[in-house]
Each structure stands twice: as structure tokens, then as C-alpha cells.
Design a protein around this motif. Structure first.
Motif, mmCIF file in Angstrom:
data_model
loop_
_atom_site.group_PDB
_atom_site.id
_atom_site.type_symbol
_atom_site.label_atom_id
_atom_site.label_comp_id
_atom_site.label_asym_id
_atom_site.label_seq_id
_atom_site.Cartn_x
_atom_site.Cartn_y
_atom_site.Cartn_z
ATOM 1 N N LEU A 104 -2.027 33.056 -25.126
ATOM 2 C CA LEU A 104 -0.576 33.018 -25.303
ATOM 3 C C LEU A 104 0.085 32.036 -24.341
ATOM 4 O O LEU A 104 0.915 31.222 -24.747
ATOM 5 C CB LEU A 104 0.006 34.422 -25.130
ATOM 6 N N ASN A 105 -0.259 32.107 -23.064
ATOM 7 C CA ASN A 105 0.349 31.184 -22.097
ATOM 8 C C ASN A 105 0.037 29.734 -22.418
ATOM 9 O O ASN A 105 0.900 28.856 -22.292
ATOM 10 C CB ASN A 105 -0.115 31.511 -20.684
ATOM 11 N N ASN A 106 -1.183 29.461 -22.822
ATOM 12 C CA ASN A 106 -1.546 28.076 -23.152
ATOM 13 C C ASN A 106 -0.765 27.568 -24.351
ATOM 14 O O ASN A 106 -0.475 26.374 -24.444
ATOM 15 C CB ASN A 106 -3.052 27.987 -23.418
ATOM 16 N N ALA A 107 -0.409 28.465 -25.260
ATOM 17 C CA ALA A 107 0.347 28.063 -26.449
ATOM 18 C C ALA A 107 1.772 27.664 -26.102
ATOM 19 O O ALA A 107 2.281 26.647 -26.579
ATOM 20 C CB ALA A 107 0.344 29.195 -27.476
ATOM 21 N N TRP A 108 2.458 28.447 -25.279
ATOM 22 C CA TRP A 108 3.894 28.201 -25.050
ATOM 23 C C TRP A 108 4.193 27.199 -23.947
ATOM 24 O O TRP A 108 5.309 26.707 -23.838
ATOM 25 C CB TRP A 108 4.642 29.502 -24.801
ATOM 26 N N ARG A 109 3.230 26.868 -23.132
ATOM 27 C CA ARG A 109 3.529 26.137 -21.894
ATOM 28 C C ARG A 109 4.265 24.828 -22.136
ATOM 29 O O ARG A 109 5.292 24.555 -21.503
ATOM 30 C CB ARG A 109 2.238 25.906 -21.104
ATOM 31 N N TYR A 110 3.777 23.973 -23.038
ATOM 32 C CA TYR A 110 4.408 22.661 -23.217
ATOM 33 C C TYR A 110 5.820 22.809 -23.779
ATOM 34 O O TYR A 110 6.772 22.182 -23.289
ATOM 35 C CB TYR A 110 3.564 21.777 -24.138
ATOM 36 N N GLU A 129 6.326 20.021 -30.854
ATOM 37 C CA GLU A 129 6.199 20.655 -32.171
ATOM 38 C C GLU A 129 4.901 21.442 -32.276
ATOM 39 O O GLU A 129 4.874 22.561 -32.793
ATOM 40 C CB GLU A 129 6.259 19.593 -33.258
ATOM 41 N N ALA A 130 3.816 20.876 -31.758
ATOM 42 C CA ALA A 130 2.522 21.559 -31.810
ATOM 43 C C ALA A 130 2.533 22.826 -30.960
ATOM 44 O O ALA A 130 1.993 23.860 -31.359
ATOM 45 C CB ALA A 130 1.420 20.617 -31.340
ATOM 46 N N SER A 131 3.173 22.742 -29.803
ATOM 47 C CA SER A 131 3.244 23.902 -28.917
ATOM 48 C C SER A 131 4.076 25.011 -29.541
ATOM 49 O O SER A 131 3.707 26.196 -29.484
ATOM 50 C CB SER A 131 3.826 23.503 -27.557
ATOM 51 N N VAL A 132 5.199 24.660 -30.154
ATOM 52 C CA VAL A 132 6.031 25.654 -30.831
ATOM 53 C C VAL A 132 5.229 26.326 -31.949
ATOM 54 O O VAL A 132 5.268 27.559 -32.105
ATOM 55 C CB VAL A 132 7.317 25.016 -31.388
ATOM 56 N N ALA A 133 4.500 25.532 -32.726
ATOM 57 C CA ALA A 133 3.702 26.090 -33.822
ATOM 58 C C ALA A 133 2.627 27.035 -33.294
ATOM 59 O O ALA A 133 2.406 28.126 -33.859
ATOM 60 C CB ALA A 133 3.071 24.959 -34.623
ATOM 61 N N GLN A 134 1.966 26.634 -32.210
ATOM 62 C CA GLN A 134 0.942 27.496 -31.609
ATOM 63 C C GLN A 134 1.554 28.778 -31.069
ATOM 64 O O GLN A 134 0.996 29.872 -31.222
ATOM 65 C CB GLN A 134 0.227 26.753 -30.477
ATOM 66 N N TRP A 135 2.696 28.638 -30.421
ATOM 67 C CA TRP A 135 3.386 29.794 -29.841
ATOM 68 C C TRP A 135 3.754 30.793 -30.938
ATOM 69 O O TRP A 135 3.484 31.988 -30.832
ATOM 70 C CB TRP A 135 4.620 29.306 -29.101
ATOM 71 N N GLY A 166 5.676 42.234 -22.949
ATOM 72 C CA GLY A 166 7.117 42.392 -23.122
ATOM 73 C C GLY A 166 7.889 41.234 -22.521
ATOM 74 O O GLY A 166 8.855 40.735 -23.112
ATOM 75 N N LEU A 167 7.464 40.776 -21.360
ATOM 76 C CA LEU A 167 8.095 39.606 -20.740
ATOM 77 C C LEU A 167 7.878 38.357 -21.582
ATOM 78 O O LEU A 167 8.770 37.520 -21.715
ATOM 79 C CB LEU A 167 7.551 39.411 -19.328
ATOM 80 N N ALA A 168 6.689 38.238 -22.166
ATOM 81 C CA ALA A 168 6.403 37.090 -23.022
ATOM 82 C C ALA A 168 7.260 37.112 -24.278
ATOM 83 O O ALA A 168 7.707 36.052 -24.756
ATOM 84 C CB ALA A 168 4.917 37.067 -23.388
ATOM 85 N N VAL A 169 7.489 38.292 -24.822
ATOM 86 C CA VAL A 169 8.347 38.412 -26.007
ATOM 87 C C VAL A 169 9.777 37.993 -25.668
ATOM 88 O O VAL A 169 10.429 37.275 -26.440
ATOM 89 C CB VAL A 169 8.309 39.855 -26.557
#
Length: 207
Positions: A104-110, A129-135, A166-169
Motif C-alpha cells: 500500500l505505501n509503495n502504491a501511494w508514495r509518488y 497517474e500510475a501511482s494513483v491507479a496503483q493506489w 484507518g490512517l491510510a484510508v
């Protein structure tokens, strides 16, 4: 008394603050990190050579890494509801905690660095765009889990998995980007928002 070193706005520090609030554990907090005391200070690095927050000092115990700290505090206080003693039940909680730290963290970081922090090093439109899609895809994984459990990440009971996720959400909802409608996730966010400790530390004091 337990001492927490780290600035309150940090998502990883807020994991620890929320955990303390859930278990009723008193603490003293020192604000370290960007905008506060610098973590490259030798005194801080002597506690955490990575110069990252949070760090806790509990008597002679010094710990860093937020998820590890949360597990330690739950076990310290005998809170088997937050972190079960049964091997399999505990592994399931830790499985989702590890998923948060990794996939999850790797997806949203960028995307987060670009859209929220406005980092000059994160301006590539295709990478955003790729990071948003992964997130969004990772949140879809959580949506399907919540649809199965119907309450919290692992079922009716609230655990440490709900603290870190919950914090990630909240971060996902607070980031200005396109996101799919995920009804189980929305219901989960509302359910968490009924907890005073989440409103204080998870939603940054927002109603």
C-alpha cells in the motif's frame, strides 16, 4: 512515563498516538521532524540511526518503526483484543499491517508526494497517474476484504490492523485525486470516525 518522539502531523507518529489513546496509556511527547527539532541531531540519531520518527523511550527500552511500536504497546498493556496471543490470529493482524507498510505505501508514495506535498522531485505526469491507479487498486483490495468481514479489517473486532489501515484510508480520502466509489470502505471510514481516538489522531482533529 512513556516518551514519544515525533511530530503530531506525521502519519506514522499518529499510529502510535492513536494506539495510546485506544489503550488509555499516558505519555509525554516531544515534537521532532520537519518544522520542529531536526532528526539529524546526534541526540536523536543515537536513538534511531535512520533519523526518522517516531521513536519511543520506555524506561530503558528504545524502539523505532511505527508498526513495531504499536505491537509493543499493545502487548505491554496486555491488549490481546488489539493484537491476539493466538499465533494464527496474530499473524492475520500482522499480515495486514505488513501489507500497509509494503504494497500500500509503495502504491501511494509518488502520488502523495506530488499532489499533497507538491514535491519538485515528483512532477512526472505519467508517474503520478500510475501511482494513483496503483493506489486505487490497493484500496480495492481492502474494499473486498471489508466487504467480506462487514465491520473491521479482520471482522467484528477492532485491532492494530485498523489503526494502521484507518490512517491510510483517511489519507486516500484526503488526497485531491480521482477515486472510485468503494461502499464498504466508505462505511468502514464512517465506522472508524465514531471512535474518539480516530477523530483526534486519525482525522487530524477534523469532525
Amino acid at each position: 512515563m512513556l516518551k514519544i518522539l515525533g511530530k503530531s502531523p506525521s502519519i506514522n507518529v499518529r499510529k502510535v498516538l492513536w494506539t495510546c489513546a485506544e489503550i488509555g496509556l499516558p505519555y509525554e511527547q516531544e515534537q521532532w521532524g520537519a518544522g520542529f527539532q531536526a532528526t539529524d541531531d546526534p541526540a536523536f540519531r543515537s536513538l534511531n540511526p535512520n533519523a526518522l520518527v517516531p521513536v519511543i523511550v520506555d524506561g530503558e527500552v528504545v524502539l523505532w518503526e511505527s508498526n513495531t511500536i504499536c505491537r509493543y504497546l499493545a502487548r505491554r498493556q496486555g491488549r490481546s483484543d488489539l493484537l491476539p496471543t493466538d499465533a494464527l490470529a496474530r499473524a492475520k493482524v500482522e499480515q495486514w499491517m505488513d501489507w500497509q507498510l509494503g504494497d500500500l505505501n509503495n502504491a501511494w508514495r509518488y502520488a502523495f508526494m506530488a499532489l499533497v506535498r507538491h514535491s519538485p522531485a515528483h512532477t512526472d505526469a505519467a508517474a503520478i497517474e500510475a501511482s494513483v491507479a496503483q493506489w486505487n487498486a490497493m484500496m480495492g483490495v481492502l474494499e473486498r476484504q471489508l466487504d467480506r468481514t462487514g465491520a473491521h479489517v479482520l471482522g467484528e473486532g477492532f485491532t492494530l490492523a485498523d489503526v494502521v489501515l484507518g490512517l491510510a484510508v483517511h489519507r486516500w480520502y484526503a488526497t485531491p485525486m480521482a477515486r472510485p466509489e468503494l461502499p464498504a470502505l466508505a462505511a468502514y471510514y464512517q465506522r472508524l470516525s465514531e471512535r474518539p481516538a480516530f477523530r483526534l489522531h486519525g482525522r487530524n482533529g477534523q469532525p
